[in-house]
Scaffold this motif. Structure first.
Motif, PDB file in Angstrom:
ATOM      1  N   LEU A 289      10.273   3.644  -1.894  1.00 57.44           N
ATOM      2  CA  LEU A 289      10.270   3.778  -0.430  1.00 57.44           C
ATOM      3  C   LEU A 289       9.771   2.505   0.231  1.00 57.44           C
ATOM      4  O   LEU A 289      10.343   2.040   1.228  1.00 57.44           O
ATOM      5  CB  LEU A 289       9.388   4.969  -0.033  1.00 57.44           C
ATOM      6  CG  LEU A 289       9.284   5.259   1.474  1.00 57.44           C
ATOM      7  CD1 LEU A 289      10.665   5.520   2.068  1.00 57.44           C
ATOM      8  CD2 LEU A 289       8.372   6.454   1.718  1.00 57.44           C
ATOM      9  N   LEU A 290       8.705   1.867  -0.303  1.00 58.02           N
ATOM     10  CA  LEU A 290       8.180   0.640   0.309  1.00 58.02           C
ATOM     11  C   LEU A 290       9.192  -0.500   0.195  1.00 58.02           C
ATOM     12  O   LEU A 290       9.375  -1.281   1.143  1.00 58.02           O
ATOM     13  CB  LEU A 290       6.856   0.261  -0.364  1.00 58.02           C
ATOM     14  CG  LEU A 290       6.165  -0.986   0.202  1.00 58.02           C
ATOM     15  CD1 LEU A 290       5.854  -0.799   1.678  1.00 58.02           C
ATOM     16  CD2 LEU A 290       4.882  -1.297  -0.586  1.00 58.02           C
ATOM     17  N   ILE A 291       9.849  -0.581  -0.941  1.00 64.48           N
ATOM     18  CA  ILE A 291      10.857  -1.638  -1.112  1.00 64.48           C
ATOM     19  C   ILE A 291      11.997  -1.460  -0.099  1.00 64.48           C
ATOM     20  O   ILE A 291      12.459  -2.425   0.516  1.00 64.48           O
ATOM     21  CB  ILE A 291      11.382  -1.631  -2.563  1.00 64.48           C
ATOM     22  CG1 ILE A 291      10.277  -2.051  -3.533  1.00 64.48           C
ATOM     23  CG2 ILE A 291      12.596  -2.532  -2.695  1.00 64.48           C
ATOM     24  CD1 ILE A 291      10.652  -1.882  -4.996  1.00 64.48           C
ATOM     25  N   SER A 292      12.405  -0.227   0.082  1.00 58.81           N
ATOM     26  CA  SER A 292      13.513   0.014   1.015  1.00 58.81           C
ATOM     27  C   SER A 292      13.127  -0.305   2.460  1.00 58.81           C
ATOM     28  O   SER A 292      13.922  -0.828   3.241  1.00 58.81           O
ATOM     29  CB  SER A 292      13.977   1.468   0.908  1.00 58.81           C
ATOM     30  OG  SER A 292      12.953   2.359   1.349  1.00 58.81           O
ATOM     31  N   ALA A 313       7.296   6.114   9.508  1.00 61.72           N
ATOM     32  CA  ALA A 313       7.641   7.320   8.751  1.00 61.72           C
ATOM     33  C   ALA A 313       7.307   7.146   7.279  1.00 61.72           C
ATOM     34  O   ALA A 313       6.808   8.071   6.608  1.00 61.72           O
ATOM     35  CB  ALA A 313       9.122   7.631   8.927  1.00 61.72           C
ATOM     36  N   ALA A 314       7.550   5.938   6.718  1.00 60.18           N
ATOM     37  CA  ALA A 314       7.223   5.670   5.314  1.00 60.18           C
ATOM     38  C   ALA A 314       5.720   5.708   5.090  1.00 60.18           C
ATOM     39  O   ALA A 314       5.227   6.228   4.073  1.00 60.18           O
ATOM     40  CB  ALA A 314       7.800   4.328   4.896  1.00 60.18           C
ATOM     41  N   ALA A 315       4.958   5.149   6.064  1.00 60.48           N
ATOM     42  CA  ALA A 315       3.494   5.156   5.928  1.00 60.48           C
ATOM     43  C   ALA A 315       2.957   6.581   5.866  1.00 60.48           C
ATOM     44  O   ALA A 315       1.984   6.861   5.150  1.00 60.48           O
ATOM     45  CB  ALA A 315       2.868   4.386   7.082  1.00 60.48           C
ATOM     46  N   ARG A 317       4.520   9.105   4.605  1.00 59.53           N
ATOM     47  CA  ARG A 317       4.947   9.753   3.364  1.00 59.53           C
ATOM     48  C   ARG A 317       4.285   9.149   2.116  1.00 59.53           C
ATOM     49  O   ARG A 317       4.209   9.793   1.076  1.00 59.53           O
ATOM     50  CB  ARG A 317       6.464   9.646   3.242  1.00 59.53           C
ATOM     51  CG  ARG A 317       7.219  10.482   4.257  1.00 59.53           C
ATOM     52  CD  ARG A 317       8.705  10.197   4.214  1.00 59.53           C
ATOM     53  NE  ARG A 317       9.247  10.410   2.875  1.00 59.53           N
ATOM     54  CZ  ARG A 317      10.493  10.093   2.525  1.00 59.53           C
ATOM     55  NH1 ARG A 317      11.298   9.539   3.419  1.00 59.53           N
ATOM     56  NH2 ARG A 317      10.903  10.330   1.291  1.00 59.53           N
ATOM     57  N   LEU A 318       3.842   7.867   2.215  1.00 61.41           N
ATOM     58  CA  LEU A 318       3.253   7.202   1.047  1.00 61.41           C
ATOM     59  C   LEU A 318       1.878   7.784   0.737  1.00 61.41           C
ATOM     60  O   LEU A 318       1.075   8.043   1.642  1.00 61.41           O
ATOM     61  CB  LEU A 318       3.143   5.700   1.293  1.00 61.41           C
ATOM     62  CG  LEU A 318       4.490   4.948   1.378  1.00 61.41           C
ATOM     63  CD1 LEU A 318       4.287   3.515   1.854  1.00 61.41           C
ATOM     64  CD2 LEU A 318       5.183   4.965   0.024  1.00 61.41           C
ATOM     65  N   ASN A 319       1.591   7.938  -0.576  1.00 56.87           N
ATOM     66  CA  ASN A 319       0.290   8.444  -1.032  1.00 56.87           C
ATOM     67  C   ASN A 319      -0.674   7.329  -1.414  1.00 56.87           C
ATOM     68  O   ASN A 319      -1.888   7.468  -1.282  1.00 56.87           O
ATOM     69  CB  ASN A 319       0.473   9.391  -2.217  1.00 56.87           C
ATOM     70  CG  ASN A 319       1.297  10.620  -1.832  1.00 56.87           C
ATOM     71  OD1 ASN A 319       1.059  11.214  -0.789  1.00 56.87           O
ATOM     72  ND2 ASN A 319       2.261  10.989  -2.667  1.00 56.87           N
ATOM     73  N   ASP A 320      -0.134   6.193  -1.881  1.00 54.90           N
ATOM     74  CA  ASP A 320      -0.978   5.063  -2.313  1.00 54.90           C
ATOM     75  C   ASP A 320      -1.483   4.342  -1.069  1.00 54.90           C
ATOM     76  O   ASP A 320      -0.695   3.912  -0.220  1.00 54.90           O
ATOM     77  CB  ASP A 320      -0.139   4.125  -3.167  1.00 54.90           C
ATOM     78  CG  ASP A 320      -0.973   2.981  -3.753  1.00 54.90           C
ATOM     79  OD1 ASP A 320      -2.194   2.987  -3.547  1.00 54.90           O
ATOM     80  OD2 ASP A 320      -0.380   2.077  -4.358  1.00 54.90           O
ATOM     81  N   PRO A 321      -2.813   4.128  -0.920  1.00 54.01           N
ATOM     82  CA  PRO A 321      -3.364   3.470   0.283  1.00 54.01           C
ATOM     83  C   PRO A 321      -2.841   2.044   0.463  1.00 54.01           C
ATOM     84  O   PRO A 321      -2.627   1.603   1.582  1.00 54.01           O
ATOM     85  CB  PRO A 321      -4.875   3.497   0.053  1.00 54.01           C
ATOM     86  CG  PRO A 321      -5.092   4.633  -0.893  1.00 54.01           C
ATOM     87  CD  PRO A 321      -3.890   4.674  -1.789  1.00 54.01           C
ATOM     88  N   ALA A 327       3.230  -0.797   4.631  1.00 55.70           N
ATOM     89  CA  ALA A 327       4.230  -0.230   5.552  1.00 55.70           C
ATOM     90  C   ALA A 327       3.788  -0.395   7.000  1.00 55.70           C
ATOM     91  O   ALA A 327       4.593  -0.669   7.893  1.00 55.70           O
ATOM     92  CB  ALA A 327       4.464   1.235   5.213  1.00 55.70           C
ATOM     93  N   LYS A 328       2.480  -0.276   7.274  1.00 58.10           N
ATOM     94  CA  LYS A 328       1.997  -0.438   8.642  1.00 58.10           C
ATOM     95  C   LYS A 328       2.113  -1.880   9.124  1.00 58.10           C
ATOM     96  O   LYS A 328       2.313  -2.137  10.317  1.00 58.10           O
ATOM     97  CB  LYS A 328       0.553   0.031   8.732  1.00 58.10           C
ATOM     98  CG  LYS A 328       0.404   1.549   8.602  1.00 58.10           C
ATOM     99  CD  LYS A 328      -1.037   1.992   8.769  1.00 58.10           C
ATOM    100  CE  LYS A 328      -1.155   3.510   8.694  1.00 58.10           C
ATOM    101  NZ  LYS A 328      -2.552   3.975   8.857  1.00 58.10           N
TER     102      LYS A 328
END
Length: 807
Positions: A289-292, A313-315, A317-321, A327-328
C-alpha cells in the motif's frame, strides 16, 4: 207477413244448429210470458223484466221459417252464455248477424260474449300462473301473469296481477343475493386456508432455500460469511403480515425457516478461519500500500487532491507506525501544492468579481501553466472572448457604453467565457436600445470574437386619432400632425398630453356629410374645412385653439385674406381661393355677395397642388402652376410674372411674406413681392431641386447634384435689401446620396438617403451626427425636436433617442 218480405228457405239454416226447439216469435199467442237477460238469454217471467231486444232480434211482426231459424240461433247463443260457453255463443250470434245484419241487439250480445270469453281466458291464465308459482317455476309464472295483465281491461284486476309479479321478483332477488353471499363466504374461507398453509412453504422452499444455496456457492470466504450473517437475520422471523393476520392462532400463527440456524453456524466458522489468514496478509499489504501511494504521488497525471486523499486513506489503513508517518508526508506535500494553487485561484476569482476580465484571463494562463495538477481548482477556468460593440447606423463609437457579464460590469473588449456554461452579456449606451449577447458554452481554446450592433432606443410612442396624416410639424415643444380628421398634437418630450382639434369641435353645423379639414395656412393662423368654414387659430403652448369663425362658405378654400379697401374706407372684402372646374379661381366677397371673381388661374390639380395667395397693402399675389398673378383691389391683373418652368411644389413665403420661393421643374425661383414691379432674386443654388424644406427663413435643399444644400434668407444682405446666403453644401458620409424628406430642426437637420436611412447633421456646419436605418421608410418626413427624432407610421408616433457620439 208484410209485402215484399220473403222468408229464408229452410235449406239455408246450418245443419249444426238444432231446430227442434222453437223460439217464440212475434206471431206467438197473446199472453205468453217471455223475457231475456242482458246477454240475450231467454227466461220466463220470474227471472226479470221482459226485454224488447228479443223482439227486434226475432223480427217481430214477421212470420215464416226464416224468423224461426234466426230466433232458434239466438236462443242457442243465449243458452251458451248461461252455460259459460262464450265461444259457442259468439259463433251463434255471428250466424244470426249474417241473417240480420245491422241488428244492434245482436251486436251487443256478440260484444258481451267476447268480453266474457276474454275474462274466462284471463282467469285460466292467472290460475295456471298461480299453479306454476306454487310448483317453483317462478319465471314461467311471471311470464303468464304479465300476459294476463296485458289482456285484462280492468285496472283493479291488472294491478292485482302485477302485484303478484312484483312479489315473485322480490323473492327471486332475495334468493339470488343469498346464494351470492354464501359463495363469497366459501371463497374467502378457502383463500384464508390457502394463505395459512401455503405461505410458509413458499417462504421456505421458493425464497429462502434458493437464496441460501446461492450464498453457499460464493467462492470468497469473507463475502460468504457476511452474506450468511445477513441471511440469518433477514429470515429469522416469518413475514410480518402473516404474524398479524394469524395472531389469533397464537403458536400456530408462526413458522420457522430451518436454514437460519445453519447459516449463523457456518458464518461463525468462516470468520474464525479468516482471522488466522489476515494476520500474515496484513504485513504484506502494508508494504504494498505504501509503495502504491508513493508511485501515485509521482505520477504527473494525478491531481494533488486525489494524491492527498489516497495518502490519508492509506495512513488510516496502515498498521506500522513508520509506514503511517511516510504516508502522511506524501499527504502534506500534496496539501502544500493545493494551497499554492488555491491562492492563485482566489486571486482569479477576485479579478472576476471586480469585473477585471483582462487580468482574470492573464491569471488563468498562470494557473494552467504552473499548477496543472490543481484538480478541481482548474474546473471552470475562463476562456477568452472578444466583444466588439458598434453603432449599427455607422455613426461612430457609441458614447456611455456599459457592458456587464453575468451581472458584473466589465470593460469593453476582451471578456471571459466558459467551457461548461453560457455567459450573458448585457450592453447599453446612452440613447441606444439595450442589447443582450449570449456567449454559449464552448470548450475549444482560443479567442472567440463577437460583434454586436447597437440601435437607437425608443424614447416614447403615442397613438393619434386617424391615419390619413399629411404633415408633421414642430410647434415649440410639441409635435403637430395635420390631416383631414384632426389637427393633433402631443408633447415632444414624452409623447403625453395628446390633443385633437376636429371639425366637430368648432360648434358649427356641418354643411356636408363627413366634413373634414382641407387647408391649414403655412403660418398656422387659418384653418379651413371641406364645407367652407374658415377659422382663425390661436396657438397656446403649441396647441391650436379656435379663436373665431372668419367665414362660413360652401366650398373648401386654399387661401384667405380679409382687407379694408384703401380707396373705399369702411368696405371690407374677403378674398378666397375656391375650386372651379378642376382648377381654382380667386373670389372677392362683400358679405355673402360676390364683388368680383378672377378666373384666370391655371391650376392642374387644386387638391394635390393648390393655388396659393399672399396679401399685401393694396394688392394680392396669387401663384398658380405657371406664374404669379398680381391683382389690385378691384381684381385687375396689374403685373403677372411667369415662372421659369411649371411649378412642382408649394410656394414658400420668407421674410414675413415679402419674399417667396417657388420650386419648378428647372430649379428654384425666388421673387420679392412686397413692391412693384415684382423682382426676381438671385438664388445661390443652380442645381435642380429634388426636394426641399423650409423653417422660418431657412431652407434645406436636396439637389440633383447628389448634394445637400443649406440656404438662409438674410434680410440685411445686399446692402439691406436682403439676399440668399449659402451656408454649406456637402455630400453625405460613406458615399450616401440625399434623396428625399429634408427636415429642419432645433440645431439639427436631416435627410433620407438613397438606401432609406435618415441622416442627421449639425445645422451650423453640416457635421454628420448619426443615421437611422428606417424600415419601412415613413410616408411623411420625420421631425427633429430636441434630442428626439420622431417618426409617424400610420397612426403611431415613435420618438427615437438621438444619442451623442464618442468623438
Amino acid at each position: 207477413m208484410p209485402a215484399g218480405t220473403e222468408p229464408l228457405p229452410v235449406a239455408q239454416v246450418p245443419a249444426s244448429i238444432p231446430v227442434d226447439e222453437p223460439v217464440p216469435l212475434a206471431g206467438e199467442p197473446a199472453g205468453a210470458s217471455r223475457s231475456s237477460n242482458r246477454l240475450g238469454a231467454v227466461s220466463d217471467g220470474r227471472r226479470g223484466r221482459t226485454s224488447g231486444r228479443l223482439k227486434v232480434a226475432t223480427g217481430q211482426g214477421e212470420a215464416g221459417s226464416e224468423s224461426d231459424v234466426t230466433g232458434r240461433i239466438v236462443s242457442q247463443g243465449d243458452a251458451a252464455i248461461i252455460g259459460n260457453r262464450p265461444h259457442e255463443a259468439i259463433d251463434a250470434y255471428q250466424e244470426a248477424l249474417k241473417r240480420r245484419p245491422g241488428n244492434r241487439d245482436l251486436q251487443a250480445k256478440l260484444a258481451d260474449a267476447r268480453r266474457l270469453a276474454v275474462e274466462i281466458q284471463i282467469t285460466e291464465i292467472e290460475t295456471g300462473a298461480d299453479q306454476l308459482a306454487a310448483a317453483g317455476r317462478v319465471h314461467e309464472a311471471v311470464a303468464e301473469w304479465m300476459r294476463a295483465s296485458q289482456l285484462s281491461a280492468s285496472i283493479g284486476r291488472r294491478e292485482g296481477i302485477l302485484n303478484k309479479v312484483d312479489s315473485a321478483q322480490r323473492g327471486l332477488r332475495r334468493r339470488r343475493a343469498f346464494r351470492r353471499s354464501v359463495a363469497m363466504a366459501i371463497l374467502f374461507g378457502l383463500t384464508l386456508v390457502s394463505v395459512f398453509f401455503y405461505t410458509p412453504m413458499v417462504h421456505r422452499d421458493y425464497i429462502a432455500r434458493p437464496k441460501y444455496e446461492s450464498i453457499l456457492a460464493q467462492p470468497d470466504s469473507l463475502a460468504k460469511a457476511t452474506a450468511l450473517r445477513a441471511f440469518a437475520v433477514d429470515y429469522a422471523d416469518p413475514w410480518w403480515w402473516y404474524i398479524r393476520l394469524f395472531s389469533i392462532l397464537e403458536e400456530h400463527g408462526r413458522y420457522e425457516i430451518p436454514f437460519t440456524a445453519d447459516a449463523a453456524a457456518k458464518a461463525e466458522e468462516l470468520e474464525q478461519s479468516l482471522k488466522i489468514e489476515d494476520k500474515d496478509r496484513s504485513e504484506r499489504a502494508d508494504a504494498d500500500l505504501l509503495i502504491s501511494v508513493e508511485q501515485f504521488a509521482d505520477d504527473a497525471a494525478n491531481a494533488w487532491a486525489d494524491v492527498k486523499t489516497a495518502a490519508l486513506a492509506a495512513a488510516d489503513r496502515l498498521n506500522d507506525p513508520l509506514r503511517k508517518a511516510a504516508a502522511k508526508v506524501v499527504a502534506d506535500r500534496a496539501d502544500a501544492e493545493l494551497t499554492k494553487a488555491g491562492a492563485v485561484r482566489s486571486t482569479l476569482n477576485a479579478a472576476l468579481a471586480a469585473g477585471d476580465h483582462v487580468q482574470a484571463l492573464a491569471i488563468t494562463e498562470v494557473m494552467r501553466n504552473r499548477h496543472p495538477r490543481a484538480g478541481d481548482l482548474l474546473d471552470g477556468l475562463p476562456l477568452p472572448a472578444l466583444v466588439t460593440v458598434y453603432d449599427a447606423d455607422g455613426a461612430g463609437d457609441p458614447a456611455g457604453l456599459r457592458i456587464t457579464a453575468d451581472g458584473v460590469q466589465v470593460a469593453p473588449g476582451r471578456i471571459c467565457r466558459y467551457a461548461d456554461r453560457d455567459v450573458v452579456v448585457e450592453i447599453s449606451a446612452t440613447g441606444f436600445l439595450g442589447e443582450r449577447l449570449v456567449i454559449h458554452a464552448d470548450p475549444k481554446p482560443g479567442e472567440r470574437e463577437h460583434r454586436k450592433p447597437l440601435h437607437p432606443g425608443r424614447a416614447w410612442t403615442a397613438r393619434l386619432p386617424g391615419t390619413n396624416w399629411q404633415r408633421l410639424l414642430v410647434s415649440g415643444q410639441r409635435l403637430v400632425a395635420v390631416g383631414p380628421d384632426a389637427i393633433a398634437t402631443v408633447s415632444g418630450i414624452d409623447g403625453a398630453g395628446a390633443t385633437a382639434l376636429k371639425r366637430s369641435d368648432i360648434g358649427v353645423v356641418s354643411a356636408q356629410k363627413d366634413a373634414h379639414w382641407s387647408w391649414l395656412a403655412p403660418d398656422g393662423s387659418l384653418l379651413s374645412s371641406s364645407d367652407g368654414v374658415i377659422l382663425t387659430l390661436r396657438w397656446q403652448d403649441g396647441v391650436p385653439q379656435k379663436e373665431a369663425i372668419a367665414r362660413r362658405g360652401l366650398l373648401p378654400v386654399t387661401g384667405f385674406a380679409e382687407k379694408e379697401l384703401t380707396f373705399q374706407p369702411g368696405k371690407v372684402l374677403q378674398y378666397v381661393i375656391e375650386p372651379a372646374n378642376q382648377g381654382a379661381e380667386l373670389v372677392a366677397y362683400h358679405g355673402d355677395r360676390v364683388d368680383w371673381r378672377y378666373a384666370k388661374l391655371d391650376v392642374k390639380n387644386q387638391t394635390r397642388q393648390p393655388a396659393q395667395m399672399f396679401a399685401h397693402a393694396q394688392r394680392l399675389c396669387v401663384a398658380d402652376d405657371f406664374e404669379l398673378h398680381v391683382l389690385d383691389e378691384s381684381g385687375d391683373n396689374i403685373g403677372p410674372t411667369a415662372f421659369s418652368a411649371m411649378r412642382i411644389g408649394p410656394v414658400w413665403p420668407l421674410d414675413g411674406g415679402n419674399v417667396v420661393v417657388v420650386r419648378t421643374g428647372l430649379g428654384l425661383d425666388a421673387f420679392r413681392i412686397d413692391r412693384l414691379p415684382l423682382s426676381k432674386l438671385e438664388f445661390p443654388i443652380t442645381a435642380g431641386v429634388i426636394d426641399m424644406a423650409r423653417r422660418g427663413d431657412d431652407l434645406l435643399i436636396v439637389g440633383d447634384d447628389n448634394r445637400l444644400h443649406r440656404v438662409t434668407w438674410d434680410k440685411a444682405g445686399n446692402g439691406g435689401g436682403g439676399a440668399f446666403v449659402a451656408r454649406w453644401s456637402l455630400v453625405l458620409p460613406d458615399g450616401r446620396q440625399p434623396k428625399s424628406m429634408p427636415v429642419l430642426g432645433d440645431g439639427k437637420v436631416g435627410v433620407v438617403d438613397q438606401l432609406g436611412a435618415f441622416n442627421v447633421l449639425n445645422d451650423a456646419d453640416g457635421d454628420f451626427i448619426r443615421r437611422y436605418a428606417l424600415s419601412p421608410v415613413p410616408s411623411l418626413p420625420p421631425a427633429i425636436i430636441g434630442d428626439r427624432v420622431v417618426l409617424l407610421n400610420g397612426s403611431e408616433l415613435v420618438a427615437l433617442h438621438l444619442p451623442p457620439n464618442a468623438k
